[in-house]
Enzyme design. Structure first.
Site, PDB file in Angstrom:
ATOM      1  N   LYS A  79       0.811  -1.318   0.094  1.00  0.00           N
ATOM      2  CA  LYS A  79      -0.097  -0.056  -0.199  1.00  0.00           C
ATOM      3  C   LYS A  79       0.904   1.086  -0.049  1.00  0.00           C
ATOM      4  O   LYS A  79       1.903   1.238   0.935  1.00  0.00           O
ATOM      5  CB  LYS A  79      -0.834  -0.158   1.508  1.00  0.00           C
ATOM      6  CG  LYS A  79      -1.994   1.060   1.228  1.00  0.00           C
ATOM      7  CD  LYS A  79      -2.718   0.814   2.617  1.00  0.00           C
ATOM      8  CE  LYS A  79      -3.816   2.118   2.783  1.00  0.00           C
ATOM      9  NZ  LYS A  79      -4.598   1.804   4.099  1.00  0.00           N
ATOM     10  N   SER A 154      -9.696   1.813   2.817  1.00  0.00           N
ATOM     11  CA  SER A 154      -8.592   2.529   2.047  1.00  0.00           C
ATOM     12  C   SER A 154      -7.776   1.635   1.274  1.00  0.00           C
ATOM     13  O   SER A 154      -7.164   2.138   0.220  1.00  0.00           O
ATOM     14  CB  SER A 154      -7.989   3.550   2.738  1.00  0.00           C
ATOM     15  OG  SER A 154      -7.183   3.265   3.836  1.00  0.00           O
ATOM     16  N   SER A 178      -9.696  -0.503   6.995  1.00  0.00           N
ATOM     17  CA  SER A 178      -9.102  -0.360   5.748  1.00  0.00           C
ATOM     18  C   SER A 178      -8.257  -1.516   5.054  1.00  0.00           C
ATOM     19  O   SER A 178      -7.980  -1.416   4.088  1.00  0.00           O
ATOM     20  CB  SER A 178      -8.026   0.930   5.722  1.00  0.00           C
ATOM     21  OG  SER A 178      -8.822   2.101   5.881  1.00  0.00           O
TER      22      SER A 178
END
Lengths: 500, 95
Positions: A79, A154, A178
């Site tokens: 990420k 996210s 997330s």
């Protein structure tokens, strides 16, 4: 053999048995990214050269018949809010568009120590602020199961990349769901570890008392392998802890139990009635209830429990998170790093001021701050900074922030009490499956409600897992498994049962 | 409800430049989010202690000694600044 659909264990075996080389493997993933990611848009940056050279190192070790760690040569995605030395790290924000990381996050150091191949950095809602991955300043990631739907957020890029076989496993971060929400929307396994289990050093901070780095993977075993690789005490994160039996004697209980399946009836499962509410998609409820039934049929004891303060969790979470966000994001001032287009000279376009008027010149330091931040941050980030600044400001601190922290205590006590008589808690990961792109972008509150089943585990610091447990049409549904502090092993073993 | 003046005041505290349109939008949106958040006022928390971190934390201390880092790291950190003069970070005059 389709190399990109293998799990970590299968890939490792393949490398050891020389069925394929690490270089072939890395090339297969890079080719697939090139071909498939045009429509999915899960990667922000791909590291072709460094991935190939890392793969060669693993191949050399194998050729020399040296022992290789489980993650050696395993292609993974990271990420883009976790620092990888020498590589761009944007956090999905324009303000960090050209920022290059000066050091490795501790979790990245751990992956590199095993020889993992880092394929690239994945898309996210800007600074982790979102539940759909639509708040990225750069691209909108799509759900591989249905391109008209969001991947969840996210860590949407990481979840979509794992689901579309664009990487073998990935790292994400979870502040209020997330990792787990996108894992459930994309039908992969996502683990949010106990707060403190994984070092946060090198993770671009969102809300420091809630953030945790964790794995997204194709099955529970893979999630466990990655979790074990990245967890542990780190002198650079004073909230990190050694996973030590002395501190947490309960940790290994289940591991011993799970080895003998017969003893499953010793593990007690709690079903919190507050998580099966009106307004939930009835098909989701049916699939989740069926998954619970599977555990019952295996002889595990199921008990309805109550977590009475659940309805306050989301409000408390958004107040605490926004407050911490407003403090953490104060560092993006256009002085030390990131973009600052306005530090010198006149801007011909005119810049934003606090009173909404446009001023043509940058006269002083305050102008630099206002304009760097006003322009560099996206809409949702500005909204959360505003909310958090308000809830921390004089006159409102006690009514909002302090009160939310007290609610946090009550939520934690609910779990403490429940865990006196049960071992794991099962809930739906989300009341609905993946929603359409653009469906919730105009109503911030509706978007916030996506995290309704997620945030309590963050507030209480508990480990929580999202496991795929069925599908509605093309869209996956996730089961959430919450465990006692540092009982990652227990929830992962519980999750594995669904895979059989 | 949050007033326009309050939005402007908060924006200044947060060092965020906002457009007129955005000020109006935030008046409405922040009000509706805070309205939702008001539900936490329904419970009595007078006897509850606040939780700042999920688990009991101890102070972590270390010896007050400088840890050696490669000089290249310091250079990299200076390089990351948007405006510099030599190895100094350049800012607008404060006074």
């Amino acid at each position: 053999m389709n190399l990109t659909s293998l799990t970590i264990t299968q890939t490792h075996q393949g490398l050891l048995k020389k069925k394929f080389s690490a270089l072939e493997l890395a090339k297969a993933y890079l080719r697939r990214i090139e071909k498939e990611d045009k429509k999915i848009c899960s990667f922000l940056t791909v590291f072709k050269q460094s991935a190939l050279s890392q793969a060669k190192i693993t191949d050399d070790l194998i050729l020399q018949n040296r022992k290789i760690p489980l993650l050696a040569g395993i292609p993974c995605a990271i990420k883009d809010n976790i620092l990888v030395k020498g590589k761009r790290c944007t956090a999905g924000s324009k303000i960090l568009e050209n920022y290059t990381a000066s050091y490795d996050a501790t979790s990245i150091e751990f992956l590199k120590a095993q020889g993992a191949v880092i394929l690239g950095k994945t898309n996210l809602d800007e600074f982790g602020h979102g539940s759909s991955c639509e708040n990225s300043a750069f691209i909108k990631t799509r759900n591989p199961h249905d391109l008209s739907k969001v991947p969840g957020g996210s860590s949407g890029g990481s979840a979509a990349a794992v689901a579309a076989d664009l990487c073998c496993c990935a790292l994400g971060s979870d502040t209020g769901g997330s990792i787990r929400l996108p894992a459930s929307f994309c039908g992969v396994v996502g683990l949010k570890p106990t707060y403190g289990a994984v070092s946060r050093y090198g993770l671009i901070a969102m809300a420091s008392s809630l953030d945790q780095i964790g794995p997204l993977a194709k099955n529970a075993e893979d999630a466990k392998i990655v979790f074990q690789a990245i967890s542990g005490k780190d002198p650079f994160d004073s909230t990190s802890v050694e996973l030590d039996k002395k501190i947490h004697p309960v940790k290994c209980r289940f591991a011993a139990i799970s080895r003998t399946a017969k003893l499953f009836n010793r593990v007690k499962i709690g079903i919190p009635k507050e998580y099966f509410v009106k307004g939930m998609n009835p098909k989701v409820e049916k699939i989740v209830r069926n998954a619970i039934k599977k555990y019952e049929e295996m002889g595990m004891k199921i008990e309805e429990i109550s977590l009475p303060h659940t309805e306050y969790a989301l409000a408390a979470y958004y107040l605490i998170m926004a407050s911490e966000v407003s403090a953490n994001l104060a560092r993006y001032d256009g002085i030390r790093f990131g973009s600052s287009k306005t530090n010198s000279g006149i801007n011909p376009f005119g810049k934003l001021r606090v009173d909404g008027e446009r001023s043509r010149t940058i006269k002083n330091l305050l102008d630099v701050y206002l304009q760097t931040r006003g322009e560099g941050f996206g809409e949702e980030v500005r909204r959360r900074i505003m909310l958090g600044t308000y809830t921390l400001s004089a006159g409102y601190y006690e009514a909002y922030y302090l009160r939310a922290q007290k609610i946090r205590t009550l939520i934690k006590q609910d779990f403490d009490k429940a865990f006196q008589k049960i071992d794991v808690i099962l809930t739906p990961a989300s009341p609905v499956p993946a929603f359409g792109l653009g469906e919730k972008t105009t109503d911030p509150l509706a978007m916030y409600l996506s995290d309704i089943f997620m945030v309590a585990a963050n507030l209480a610091g508990l480990p929580a897992l999202s496991m795929p447990c069925g599908k509605i049409g093309k869209l996956p549904v996730g089961l959430q498994i919450i465990g006692k502090p540092f009982n990652e092993e227990t929830i992962l073993e519980t999750g594995k049962i669904l895979e059989n | 409800m949050i007033s326009k003046q309050e939005v402007q005041h908060i924006a200044k505290l947060a060092r965020l430049g906002l457009s007129q349109k955005e000020i109006k939008k935030f008046e409405k949106e922040l009000s509706s989010i805070l309205d939702y958040a008001k539900k936490i006022k329904k419970i009595d928390v007078s006897k509850v202690r606040a939780t700042t971190h999920p688990f009991f934390l101890e102070n972590v201390t270390r010896e007050d000694r400088v840890k050696k880092q490669k000089p290249t790291l310091a250079n990299k950190l200076v390089e990351a600044t948007p405006e510099k003069k030599g190895r100094y970070v350049k800012v607008k005059s404060v006074l």
